[in-house]
Design a protein around this motif. Structure first.
Motif, PDB file in Angstrom:
ATOM      1  N   ALA A 180      38.066  72.936  28.158  1.00 28.87           N
ATOM      2  CA  ALA A 180      37.766  74.326  27.727  1.00 28.87           C
ATOM      3  C   ALA A 180      36.609  74.921  28.088  1.00 28.87           C
ATOM      4  O   ALA A 180      36.650  76.190  28.473  1.00 28.87           O
ATOM      5  CB  ALA A 180      37.974  74.180  26.371  1.00 28.87           C
ATOM      6  N   HIS A 183      36.784  75.768  31.967  1.00 26.54           N
ATOM      7  CA  HIS A 183      37.797  77.030  31.974  1.00 26.54           C
ATOM      8  C   HIS A 183      36.915  78.374  31.561  1.00 26.54           C
ATOM      9  O   HIS A 183      37.339  79.292  32.340  1.00 26.54           O
ATOM     10  CB  HIS A 183      39.016  76.863  31.171  1.00 26.54           C
ATOM     11  N   GLU A 184      36.165  78.124  30.778  1.00 23.93           N
ATOM     12  CA  GLU A 184      35.316  79.384  30.480  1.00 23.93           C
ATOM     13  C   GLU A 184      34.193  79.567  31.164  1.00 23.93           C
ATOM     14  O   GLU A 184      33.289  80.555  31.056  1.00 23.93           O
ATOM     15  CB  GLU A 184      34.763  79.158  28.862  1.00 23.93           C
ATOM     16  N   VAL A 428      37.655  71.878  19.133  1.00 24.79           N
ATOM     17  CA  VAL A 428      37.240  72.561  20.440  1.00 24.79           C
ATOM     18  C   VAL A 428      36.292  73.472  20.269  1.00 24.79           C
ATOM     19  O   VAL A 428      35.266  73.970  21.149  1.00 24.79           O
ATOM     20  CB  VAL A 428      38.616  72.898  21.224  1.00 24.79           C
ATOM     21  N   LEU A 432      32.930  74.370  22.346  1.00 25.75           N
ATOM     22  CA  LEU A 432      32.732  75.311  23.355  1.00 25.75           C
ATOM     23  C   LEU A 432      31.412  76.156  22.718  1.00 25.75           C
ATOM     24  O   LEU A 432      30.605  76.709  23.526  1.00 25.75           O
ATOM     25  CB  LEU A 432      33.850  76.424  23.154  1.00 25.75           C
TER      26      LEU A 432
END
Length: 446
Positions: A180, A183-184, A428, A432
């Motif tokens: 994640a 992806h960010e 998650v 993040l």
């Protein structure tokens, strides 16, 4: 604790009900969102129309109580409501109408200075059957609004992703958290662990590992050593903890010959986004140093101050926590706090305002500080909480997460690279947030 309602038949003309309500910051923010607010000299005030809510809630929750229905009201307001105001709310029965079981309550609200903020009639359909509420008074309002990490993420959007060695991502949360973050565009992940196990897990949770570098190792201990090696040789600029134990990863980081030690003591900082607190709150050290002596607390404090600067807090206010506000040779944490303050006066700790010892309530509540007559630039508005030991810090941080709905990020500072260190139970979202803080630190180091 519960309270009984008052039936229409039992209400008498002239009968009164009185209660008080302390206006907290969350009340001010909530009322400001609904009715507007004004900021003067650092203090927020809201129009007294917001008091309508407290008066009508008192009628439906307490007097006459459960089963009541507000028909209409003619409340009028004047003036402003400020944080820490004490509202004196009074309802008086002025009329009764047997035909439809309604009563008229004359409502009055004054603040602690005797200033009338609101008054007028409230027409209520009173209950005719006995009911009990689950609280003795109308509940305190709490506005839950997370904003800290949204602001930090806006800063990371301007920065390139950081090559990060993810240590042993062999459970769903650690692998999903790392991917994640990729992806960010926060990290460029290098997954370090048993390749077959990682690929099988990715297939199980539906993660595409195309183009992701995997460095194969046999077990978690080897994963920690290899990830540290990648940071030492410059292939990675940060570490991210996966599903291994913290002490297993940190033993590789702390190794004298092959680790990542820097000039300072390595320490951990929780960055907390607490809905009931208006600013970011840093808690240290709640994960690495068990019972740090004074010399280590100097580095722990300075690490947190440096992080606060990176997060945009120009001159952080540091509260050195203990159980009391006075120095006592029977309580070592108070002695350490006093010495740290003197060291800050002489420039041995720099870039912040320090005060202590302070109890937790005095550190974060201006009302508590005023009640105890504590004159301090830190009390009631701390940005950093330095705890006396890992037990106090760990319990404090987890209480804020589980009881106060706080979001958190965990990062280790003082090593050659920043380290994302979260609990294996963290989701998650927490991973993040931690990655976002790490990105800011990694780029600040450059």
């Amino acid at each position: 604790m519960s309270t009984q309602n008052v039936l229409f038949a039992d209400l008498a003309l002239g009968q009164q009900y009185h209660r008080q309500h302390l206006i907290r910051r969350s009340d001010v923010e909530m009322l400001g969102m609904m009715g507007g607010k004004v900021e003067e000299e650092g203090q927020i005030k809201v129009p007294a129309t917001g008091v309508f809510l407290f008066l009508t809630a008192t009628a439906t929750n307490s007097f006459p109580g459960p089963g009541s229905l507000i028909r209409e009201h003619g409340l009028r307001s004047s003036g402003w409501v400020h944080e820490d105001d004490i509202l004196n709310l009074t309802l008086t029965v002025s009329e009764k109408h047997a035909s439809n079981h309604t009563v008229t309550l004359e409502a009055v609200c004054e603040n602690q200075h005797g200033d009338r903020l609101c008054s007028g009639p409230i027409q209520v359909a009173a209950p005719t059957e006995k009911q009990r509420s689950q609280y003795a008074e109308a509940p305190q309002f709490t506005l839950r609004a997370h904003h800290v990490f949204a602001e930090l993420r806006a800063k990371t959007d301007l920065l390139p992703a950081v090559p990060t060695a993810v240590v042993h991502p062999c459970d769903p949360d650690s692998l999903l958290g790392a991917m994640a973050a990729a992806h960010e565009k926060l990290i460029v992940p290098i997954l370090v662990g048993p390749e077959g196990k990682i690929r099988a897990l990715a297939q199980q949770v539906g993660v595409d590992l195309a183009g992701v570098r995997i460095v194969g190792t046999e077990h978690s201990h080897a994963s920690a050593l290899k990830a540290v090696e990648l940071c030492r040789n410059g292939e990675a600029s940060a570490l991210m903890k996966g599903s291994l134990h913290t002490d297993e990863m940190m033993s590789a980081v702390m190794s004298g010959s092959t680790g990542l030690r820097g000039a300072r003591r390595i320490s951990h900082v929780f960055v907390m986004d607490v809905p009931a607190y208006e600013r970011a709150l840093l808690v240290t050290d709640a994960a690495i140093n068990i019972a740090p002596p004074l010399a280590d607390k100097v580095d722990i404090t300075q690490n947190a101050i440096d992080l606060a600067h990176i997060l945009g807090i120009e001159c952080p206010k540091v509260a050195l926590l203990s159980a009391v506000e006075t120095v006592s040779d029977k309580m070592p944490s108070t002695m350490d706090a006093a010495l740290l303050c003197k060291m800050a006066d002489r420039g041995q700790i720099h870039g912040a305002q320090l005060d202590g010892p302070l109890a937790f309530d005095n550190a974060i509540s201006m009302a508590a500080a005023k009640t105890k007559k504590i004159n301090s630039p830190v009390a009631g508005q701390a940005d950093i909480l330095v705890v006396p030991d890992i037990e106090a810090g760990n319990m404090l941080a987890k209480q804020m997460s589980y009881f106060a709905a706080a979001d958190s990020a965990g990062i280790v500072l003082g090593a050659r690279v920043p380290i994302v260190l979260t609990s294996r139970a963290d989701d998650v979202k927490t991973r993040l947030a931690s990655a976002a803080v790490m990105v800011l630190v990694a780029h600040a180091r450059k």
